[in-house]
Design a protein around this motif. Structure first.
Motif, short mmCIF file in Angstrom:
data_model
loop_
_atom_site.label_atom_id
_atom_site.label_comp_id
_atom_site.label_asym_id
_atom_site.label_seq_id
_atom_site.Cartn_x
_atom_site.Cartn_y
_atom_site.Cartn_z
N LEU A 8 0.81 -1.21 0.00
CA LEU A 8 0.00 0.00 0.00
C LEU A 8 0.85 1.27 0.00
N GLU A 9 2.14 1.10 0.26
CA GLU A 9 3.04 2.26 0.27
C GLU A 9 3.13 2.90 -1.11
N TRP A 10 2.97 2.10 -2.18
CA TRP A 10 3.13 2.66 -3.52
C TRP A 10 1.92 2.49 -4.43
N ILE A 11 1.04 1.55 -4.11
CA ILE A 11 -0.09 1.28 -4.99
C ILE A 11 -1.17 2.34 -4.82
N ILE A 12 -1.90 2.63 -5.90
CA ILE A 12 -2.95 3.64 -5.80
C ILE A 12 -4.28 2.99 -5.39
N LEU A 13 -5.19 3.82 -4.93
CA LEU A 13 -6.46 3.36 -4.37
C LEU A 13 -7.25 2.49 -5.35
N GLU A 14 -7.43 2.97 -6.57
CA GLU A 14 -8.24 2.22 -7.55
C GLU A 14 -7.67 0.83 -7.80
N ASP A 95 2.72 -15.21 -19.72
CA ASP A 95 2.54 -13.77 -19.84
C ASP A 95 1.23 -13.38 -20.51
N ASP A 96 0.72 -14.22 -21.39
CA ASP A 96 -0.52 -13.89 -22.08
C ASP A 96 -1.74 -14.57 -21.46
N SER A 97 -1.55 -15.12 -20.27
CA SER A 97 -2.66 -15.82 -19.64
C SER A 97 -3.81 -14.86 -19.33
N GLU A 98 -5.02 -15.39 -19.43
CA GLU A 98 -6.19 -14.55 -19.24
C GLU A 98 -6.46 -14.21 -17.79
N ASN A 99 -6.03 -15.05 -16.87
CA ASN A 99 -6.48 -14.89 -15.48
C ASN A 99 -5.34 -14.78 -14.47
N ILE A 100 -4.20 -14.26 -14.89
CA ILE A 100 -3.07 -14.12 -13.97
C ILE A 100 -2.74 -12.65 -13.74
N LEU A 101 -2.68 -12.29 -12.47
CA LEU A 101 -2.26 -10.96 -12.05
C LEU A 101 -0.80 -11.05 -11.60
N ILE A 102 0.06 -10.20 -12.17
CA ILE A 102 1.48 -10.22 -11.81
C ILE A 102 1.87 -8.87 -11.21
N ILE A 103 2.37 -8.91 -9.98
CA ILE A 103 2.79 -7.70 -9.28
C ILE A 103 4.30 -7.75 -9.08
N ASP A 104 5.00 -6.80 -9.66
CA ASP A 104 6.46 -6.71 -9.51
C ASP A 104 6.76 -5.66 -8.44
N ILE A 105 7.21 -6.11 -7.29
CA ILE A 105 7.41 -5.18 -6.18
C ILE A 105 8.75 -4.44 -6.28
N ASP A 106 9.63 -4.89 -7.19
CA ASP A 106 10.88 -4.15 -7.41
C ASP A 106 10.61 -2.91 -8.26
N ASP A 107 9.94 -3.13 -9.39
CA ASP A 107 9.65 -2.02 -10.30
C ASP A 107 8.35 -1.31 -9.96
N LYS A 108 7.63 -1.87 -8.97
CA LYS A 108 6.35 -1.28 -8.55
C LYS A 108 5.39 -1.17 -9.74
N CYS A 186 -4.68 10.98 -8.55
CA CYS A 186 -4.40 9.62 -8.06
C CYS A 186 -4.37 9.68 -6.54
N PHE A 187 -4.96 8.67 -5.91
CA PHE A 187 -5.00 8.66 -4.46
C PHE A 187 -4.06 7.59 -3.93
N PHE A 188 -3.10 8.03 -3.09
CA PHE A 188 -2.13 7.14 -2.49
C PHE A 188 -2.47 6.94 -1.01
N PHE A 189 -2.21 5.76 -0.50
CA PHE A 189 -2.50 5.48 0.90
C PHE A 189 -1.45 6.13 1.80
N ASP A 190 -1.94 6.68 2.91
CA ASP A 190 -1.06 7.24 3.93
C ASP A 190 -0.42 6.08 4.69
N PRO A 191 0.92 5.94 4.67
CA PRO A 191 1.58 4.80 5.33
C PRO A 191 1.32 4.73 6.83
N GLU A 192 0.91 5.83 7.43
CA GLU A 192 0.62 5.82 8.86
C GLU A 192 -0.79 5.31 9.16
N LYS A 193 -1.59 5.06 8.12
CA LYS A 193 -2.98 4.64 8.32
C LYS A 193 -3.26 3.26 7.73
N ILE A 194 -2.22 2.46 7.57
CA ILE A 194 -2.38 1.15 6.92
C ILE A 194 -3.34 0.25 7.70
#
Length: 259
Positions: A8-14, A95-108, A186-194
């Motif tokens: 939540l430190e970098w991801i947006i609300l939506e 990579d072309d799969s229909e139902n896979i979500l890939i989150i890269d936490i290095d590149d955010k 864009c709405f970012f989460f406040d890290p103090e309110k996680i």
């Protein structure tokens, strides 16, 4: 920092609301990175986001190279992947799969499933409720615990050749960012309110989904010799679905098939 805090430190609300909807609908989720600890923490936190419901399938904190073929399994999973050569190759095949979500936490970055999926039921309620814990300026916590603020400006590196070589570079947020109106915030989460964010998600899950279960249960009662006896109860799907607005039905109908 806990796993949900690191995400939540970098991801947006939506996007967190969209991820929540995919977990509810039992899409596959891969969390990739080069540091094991944050991968494990984020993977472990994902299954809790749908509380009071439960993720009933595979949760793999870290997929070892010798077990990487599990990523091609037809069974839904939430998995952590260390960016080894073998894992990168396997994910490239998916990579072309229909139902896979890939989150890269290095590149955010996030690569969304190619299959179209409905927004979560009461999407606006989730968004508006969680905005209370957001800012329009991204804040991160430094190692000494102090806050560091960043403007809304996002720099995009668009290199097709690099993305072809590395599936984790696949273009998750770029199209979305490009399509944003210049005046859209864009709405970012406040890290103090996680913690407050997570509590709010739990309450929303309760309000939107589980509060409608009890009114949807039909109980069979027999009266014999002036004594009432409960014979059985059942959840009537039609009664449950009827409590949602029309525009929520695409998600609810999919949700009913999973839960």
């Amino acid at each position: 920092m806990c796993g949900r805090g690191q995400l939540l430190e970098w991801i947006i609300l939506e996007d967190i609301v969209r991820i929540l909807s995919l977990i509810f609908l039992e899409y596959d989720v891969i969390v990739a990175g080069t540091e094991v600890e944050p991968i494990v923490r984020i993977v472990s936190s994902f299954s809790h986001l749908i509380f009071p419901f439960a993720w009933m399938f595979l949760i793999l904190a870290i997929v070892p190279d010798s077990f990487v073929d599990i990523l091609g399994s037809p069974v839904p999973f939430i998995a952590g992947v260390f960016k080894s050569e073998k894992c990168v190759k396997k994910v490239f095949e998916l990579d072309d799969s229909e139902n896979i979500l890939i989150i890269d936490i290095d590149d955010k970055t996030i690569k969304w499933p190619t299959q179209k999926h409905p927004k979560i039921a009461c999407n606006d309620l989730y968004i508006n409720s969680l905005k209370e814990f957001c800012t329009t300026t991204k804040k991160t916590m430094t190692q000494n615990g102090s806050e560091c603020s960043h403007s809304n400006l996002l720099i995009i590196h668009n290199n097709d050749e690099k993305r072809k070589r590395n599936p984790f570079k696949a273009n998750p947020l770029i199209n979305k960012i490009k399509s944003l109106n210049k005046n859209k915030k864009c709405f970012f989460f406040d890290p103090e309110k996680i913690d407050a964010v997570v509590d709010c998600v739990f309450k929303l899950n309760q309000t939107v989904f589980t509060s409608k279960i009890y009114p949807s249960i039909v109980t069979n009662i027999k009266n014999k010799e002036n004594k009432c006896k409960v014979v059985g109860s059942m959840l009537v799907d039609e009664l449950y679905v009827s409590q949602f607005e029309k525009n929520d039905l695409p998600f609810v109908n999919c949700f009913m098939k999973t839960q």
